[in-house]
Enzyme design. Structure first.
Site, mmCIF file in Angstrom:
data_model
loop_
_atom_site.group_PDB
_atom_site.id
_atom_site.type_symbol
_atom_site.label_atom_id
_atom_site.label_comp_id
_atom_site.label_asym_id
_atom_site.label_seq_id
_atom_site.Cartn_x
_atom_site.Cartn_y
_atom_site.Cartn_z
ATOM 1 N N ASP A 240 0.863 -1.174 0.000
ATOM 2 C CA ASP A 240 0.000 0.000 0.000
ATOM 3 C C ASP A 240 0.906 1.232 0.000
ATOM 4 O O ASP A 240 2.089 1.142 0.344
ATOM 5 C CB ASP A 240 -0.883 -0.033 1.252
ATOM 6 C CG ASP A 240 -1.707 1.228 1.440
ATOM 7 O OD1 ASP A 240 -2.422 1.609 0.499
ATOM 8 O OD2 ASP A 240 -1.604 1.829 2.525
ATOM 9 N N ASP B 188 -0.206 5.090 0.886
ATOM 10 C CA ASP B 188 -0.477 6.078 1.932
ATOM 11 C C ASP B 188 -0.398 5.471 3.317
ATOM 12 O O ASP B 188 -1.059 4.471 3.623
ATOM 13 C CB ASP B 188 -1.870 6.694 1.732
ATOM 14 C CG ASP B 188 -1.943 7.572 0.500
ATOM 15 O OD1 ASP B 188 -0.972 8.282 0.217
ATOM 16 O OD2 ASP B 188 -2.996 7.538 -0.185
#
Length: 351
Positions: free
Chosen positions: A89, A91
């Protein structure tokens, strides 16, 4: 009924969670031990203000099942790094949760369109849909439709509001965003060892790439970004979006047709081969997955893997979530911790 549920979820989402940037000692403990319970208690009691410092005895790494983790490491090491892919991922996983004592921005939140009316409209969409995204009582099928609505409306506003690539560059330059310590070292090691990295994001690929250009000042040939991609005209004006819409509930390897390499400052693809997302990870049946939410575990959906080591970054509300995270992830990194444990893992697997 729908309105009642939405109201309930909005009420739940309005609950505030305190957090802080902390100085931590690198050590590992297993959950259920006294030191783990003490650590969680100390962490929550220290969260009285941003920037609070936790005592050095508080662990930064927690391993839920050390024996199972060792089994997975032995299996992956035996198969070799040629069998490995990394799924991450972006963020609050590759990037930091806190930046100089301030809550870091996501790639969506940092965007300033340069049009106050449309920035406000996007914020209003967020205020409406985010409580629905985080609501635990809405069925997945219904929530998926809501997320498609939210992302579609937001993308339309970006086009209607006249977003330009220059506005993206300015937004990133002014953003409160930064990478975790150790991210560059990790990506350099993975590139040197030809391990493909898939970055999954429900945000905007063009912003992710601009953040990497401005904050890391380099590109990596082994990275593919699976995210929403913009289509600009020759003058840098947004015309629309390319391909499949990717939101929080479908950012996984079923969306690999959207995978694309990073681009350099001139807009040229930076690649070590012409492989697309599918062919790049084909036959790589071992996975290391990095995420900051339980839902990020779904990023490997579509992968027929033999072994998967999961690393979860628990950035806030430690006392409430530690047990859940140590059950869901093989390794849990606490308090906006560094990427050191992942670097150490890759180095161990390569020996």
């Amino acid at each position: 009924m729908t309105h009642t549920r939405a109201a309930l979820c909005k009420a739940l989402s309005s609950m505030t969670i305190s957090s802080g940037k902390r100085s931590l000692q690198e050590q590992v403990v297993a959950p259920g031990s006294r030191s783990t319970a003490t650590a969680a208690s100390q962490m929550d009691s220290s969260e009285t203000k941003l920037g609070a410092t936790v005592a050095s005895r508080v662990p930064q790494i927690v391993i839920g099942n050390p024996e199972e983790l060792e089994r997975k490491k032995r299996a992956i090491k035996a198969a070799g790094l040629s069998s490995l892919q990394v799924i991450a991922d972006f963020d609050m996983t590759l990037t930091k949760y806190m930046v100089n004592g301030t809550r870091g921005q996501s790639t969506h939140a940092l965007l300033n369109q340069g049009n106050a009316e449309y920035d406000l409209k996007r914020q209003q969409l967020f205020d409406h849909y985010y409580p629905l995204e985080t609501c635990p009582t809405i069925p997945v099928e219904q929530k998926t439709k809501l997320m498609e609505e939210w992302w579609g409306k937001t993308h339309n506003l970006l086009v209607e509001g006249g977003l330009t690539f220059k506005a993206i560059q300015t937004s990133v330059a002014n953003a409160v965003i930064g990478f975790r310590s150790g991210v560059v070292e990790l990506l350099e090691i993975l590139e040197a060892k030809s391990v493909p990295v898939l970055i999954f994001s429900a945000g905007l690929a063009d912003i992710i790439e601009e953040v990497m250009r401005q904050k890391l000042h380099r590109s990596f040939k082994n990275i593919r970004v699976v995210s929403n991609r913009m289509n600009f005209d020759g003058d840098g004006n947004l015309l629309g979006f390319k391909g499949k819409l990717i939101h929080v509930l479908n950012k996984n390897e079923h969306s690999l047709e959207m995978a694309a390499p990073l681009h350099d400052d001139q807009g040229h693809e930076v690649v070590n081969n012409a492989k697309n997302g599918y062919s790049l990870v084909r036959d790589r049946r071992n996975v290391i997955l990095l995420g900051d939410h339980i839902g990020d575990l779904g990023m490997s959906d579509g992968v027929d893997y033999d072994n998967r080591i999961t690393i979860g970054f628990l950035n806030e509300n430690i006392n409430s979530w530690l047990s859940t995270y140590t059950t869901a992830f093989d390794i849990v990194v606490l308090n906006d911790g560094a990427m050191t444990s992942v670097v150490d893992l890759i180095q161990e697997l390569s020996r």
